[in-house]
Design a protein around this motif. Structure first.
Motif, short mmCIF file in Angstrom:
data_model
loop_
_atom_site.label_atom_id
_atom_site.label_comp_id
_atom_site.label_asym_id
_atom_site.label_seq_id
_atom_site.Cartn_x
_atom_site.Cartn_y
_atom_site.Cartn_z
N THR A 184 0.77 -1.36 0.01
CA THR A 184 0.20 -0.18 0.12
C THR A 184 0.78 1.20 0.14
O THR A 184 0.62 2.40 -0.62
CB THR A 184 -0.85 -0.21 1.32
OG1 THR A 184 -1.74 -1.11 1.07
CG2 THR A 184 -1.82 1.41 1.43
N ASN A 185 1.90 1.15 0.76
CA ASN A 185 2.92 2.40 1.01
C ASN A 185 3.36 2.49 -0.37
O ASN A 185 3.72 3.73 -0.67
CB ASN A 185 3.79 2.10 2.12
CG ASN A 185 3.30 2.21 3.33
OD1 ASN A 185 2.07 3.01 3.57
ND2 ASN A 185 3.59 1.76 4.43
N TYR A 186 3.99 1.70 -1.14
CA TYR A 186 4.68 1.75 -2.31
C TYR A 186 3.57 2.40 -3.37
O TYR A 186 4.30 3.21 -4.11
CB TYR A 186 5.06 0.41 -2.63
CG TYR A 186 5.84 0.37 -4.02
CD1 TYR A 186 6.99 0.67 -4.39
CD2 TYR A 186 5.15 0.09 -5.24
CE1 TYR A 186 7.68 0.65 -5.68
CE2 TYR A 186 5.49 -0.14 -6.62
CZ TYR A 186 6.92 0.47 -6.73
OH TYR A 186 7.58 0.33 -7.88
N PHE A 187 2.64 1.75 -3.68
CA PHE A 187 1.71 2.21 -4.53
C PHE A 187 1.17 3.72 -4.19
O PHE A 187 1.02 4.60 -4.96
CB PHE A 187 0.58 1.48 -4.91
CG PHE A 187 0.83 0.05 -5.43
CD1 PHE A 187 1.35 0.02 -6.74
CD2 PHE A 187 0.79 -1.02 -4.69
CE1 PHE A 187 1.68 -1.28 -7.43
CE2 PHE A 187 1.12 -2.13 -5.40
CZ PHE A 187 1.38 -2.18 -6.74
N GLY A 188 1.23 3.93 -3.06
CA GLY A 188 0.81 5.34 -2.45
C GLY A 188 2.05 6.30 -2.85
O GLY A 188 1.67 7.34 -3.33
N ARG A 189 3.08 5.89 -2.73
CA ARG A 189 4.31 6.88 -3.13
C ARG A 189 4.29 7.02 -4.69
O ARG A 189 4.75 8.16 -5.19
CB ARG A 189 5.68 5.92 -2.33
CG ARG A 189 5.73 6.17 -0.94
CD ARG A 189 7.24 5.89 -0.68
NE ARG A 189 7.73 4.61 -0.97
CZ ARG A 189 7.49 3.54 -0.20
NH1 ARG A 189 7.00 3.72 0.98
NH2 ARG A 189 7.90 2.53 -0.68
N LEU A 192 1.82 9.38 -5.34
CA LEU A 192 2.05 10.85 -5.16
C LEU A 192 2.99 11.44 -5.87
O LEU A 192 3.09 12.56 -6.34
CB LEU A 192 2.50 11.04 -3.59
CG LEU A 192 1.36 10.74 -2.71
CD1 LEU A 192 2.16 10.39 -1.22
CD2 LEU A 192 0.45 11.73 -2.68
N LYS A 193 4.21 10.36 -6.30
CA LYS A 193 5.24 11.08 -7.47
C LYS A 193 4.51 11.46 -8.70
O LYS A 193 5.06 12.61 -9.37
CB LYS A 193 6.28 10.06 -7.48
CG LYS A 193 7.11 9.62 -6.43
CD LYS A 193 8.25 8.47 -6.57
CE LYS A 193 9.02 8.25 -5.48
NZ LYS A 193 9.86 7.21 -5.73
N GLN A 194 3.86 10.69 -9.26
CA GLN A 194 3.06 10.90 -10.43
C GLN A 194 2.34 12.13 -10.44
O GLN A 194 2.24 12.97 -11.25
CB GLN A 194 2.09 9.63 -10.72
CG GLN A 194 1.40 9.76 -12.09
CD GLN A 194 2.71 9.60 -13.27
OE1 GLN A 194 3.75 8.86 -13.05
NE2 GLN A 194 2.37 10.04 -14.36
N ARG A 195 1.63 12.16 -9.31
CA ARG A 195 0.65 13.46 -9.10
C ARG A 195 1.42 14.87 -9.19
O ARG A 195 1.27 15.72 -9.54
CB ARG A 195 0.02 13.35 -7.90
CG ARG A 195 -1.13 14.33 -7.72
CD ARG A 195 -2.01 14.30 -6.41
NE ARG A 195 -2.96 15.54 -6.12
CZ ARG A 195 -3.69 15.37 -5.33
NH1 ARG A 195 -3.87 14.35 -4.33
NH2 ARG A 195 -4.64 16.49 -5.01
N ASN A 196 2.65 14.47 -8.06
CA ASN A 196 3.60 15.83 -8.25
C ASN A 196 4.34 16.05 -9.66
O ASN A 196 4.54 17.44 -9.92
CB ASN A 196 4.66 15.49 -7.09
CG ASN A 196 4.19 15.52 -5.70
OD1 ASN A 196 3.14 16.12 -5.35
ND2 ASN A 196 4.92 14.75 -4.75
#
Length: 213
Positions: A184-189, A192-196
């Motif tokens: 979950t943390n991996y896909f969350g990061r 966020l990277k893609q969004r940023n």
């Protein structure tokens, strides 16, 4: 030692059988050369016999029995010996008084990690990960080449070596809940990277358009 099962209790893994003074040796030194050798010997031998079986013998039964013996010896050796000596991990199954089966995943505590050699750790994980992948490849090659008689053998290779891989990954990263949290943390990061990244691109385009005017 840390025990990771359904109850997440603490339990001793080595029962003080290892001398902590050994941790003073260099981490790059292979401290268990025999264990390191047999960690790779049985699993590589099974793969080589499978690849060279037509050259070694014309008997399918003899080759199949030889491969199964190597796979069985590898499973027992990796599960009970090399994992404990080379990386300080062990997994096993126990049945309680009520007849309920529990899978137990154990690892050394953090203050004992100095006993693990970096070289042995690399050898252990390299052999543990690469060989099951090779057996998965053999499944597809067996199907595409229509050598169906070998399918049971290669499936056994995937199951036995994959079981050790799964068990030691559980020992390394923790319980199933921790595995889910890591995913979950991996896909969350990644999200966020893609969004940023998209946000930065949008701001750059806006600044570029503003500069043109």
């Amino acid at each position: 030692m840390m025990r990771l099962d359904d109850n997440d209790d603490d339990v001793s893994l080595f029962d003080a059988e290892e001398d902590t003074g050994r941790g003073k040796s260099k981490k790059t030194k292979i401290k268990h050369p025999v264990a390191s050798f047999f960690h790779l010997f049985f699993r590589m031998s099974a793969i080589l016999v499978y690849l060279l079986c037509e050259l070694l013998s014309s008997s399918f039964i003899a080759c199949m029995v030889t491969i199964i013996l190597f796979l069985s010896a590898d499973f027992w050796t990796v599960k009970n010996i090399t994992g404990r000596l080379m990386v300080g991990l062990r997994w096993w199954n126990q049945v309680d008084d009520d007849g309920k089966s529990h899978w137990v995943f154990e690892s050394r505590k953090g203050n004992s990690k100095q006993l693990v050699s970096d070289s042995e750790s690399r050898i252990f994980w390299l052999g543990l990960v690469v060989c099951p992948i090779i057996w998965v490849f053999f499944i597809f090659s067996t199907l595409f080449s229509f050598k169906i008689k070998w399918l049971a053998v290669v499936i056994m290779g995937v199951v036995l070596q994959g079981a050790n891989l799964y068990g030691y990954v559980r020992c390394k990263v923790g319980s199933r809940t921790n595995l889910k949290n890591m995913a979950t943390n991996y896909f969350g990061r990644q999200f966020l990277k893609q969004r940023n990244y998209k946000e930065e691109r949008r701001l750059l385009r806006s600044e570029h358009m503003f500069a043109l005017f």
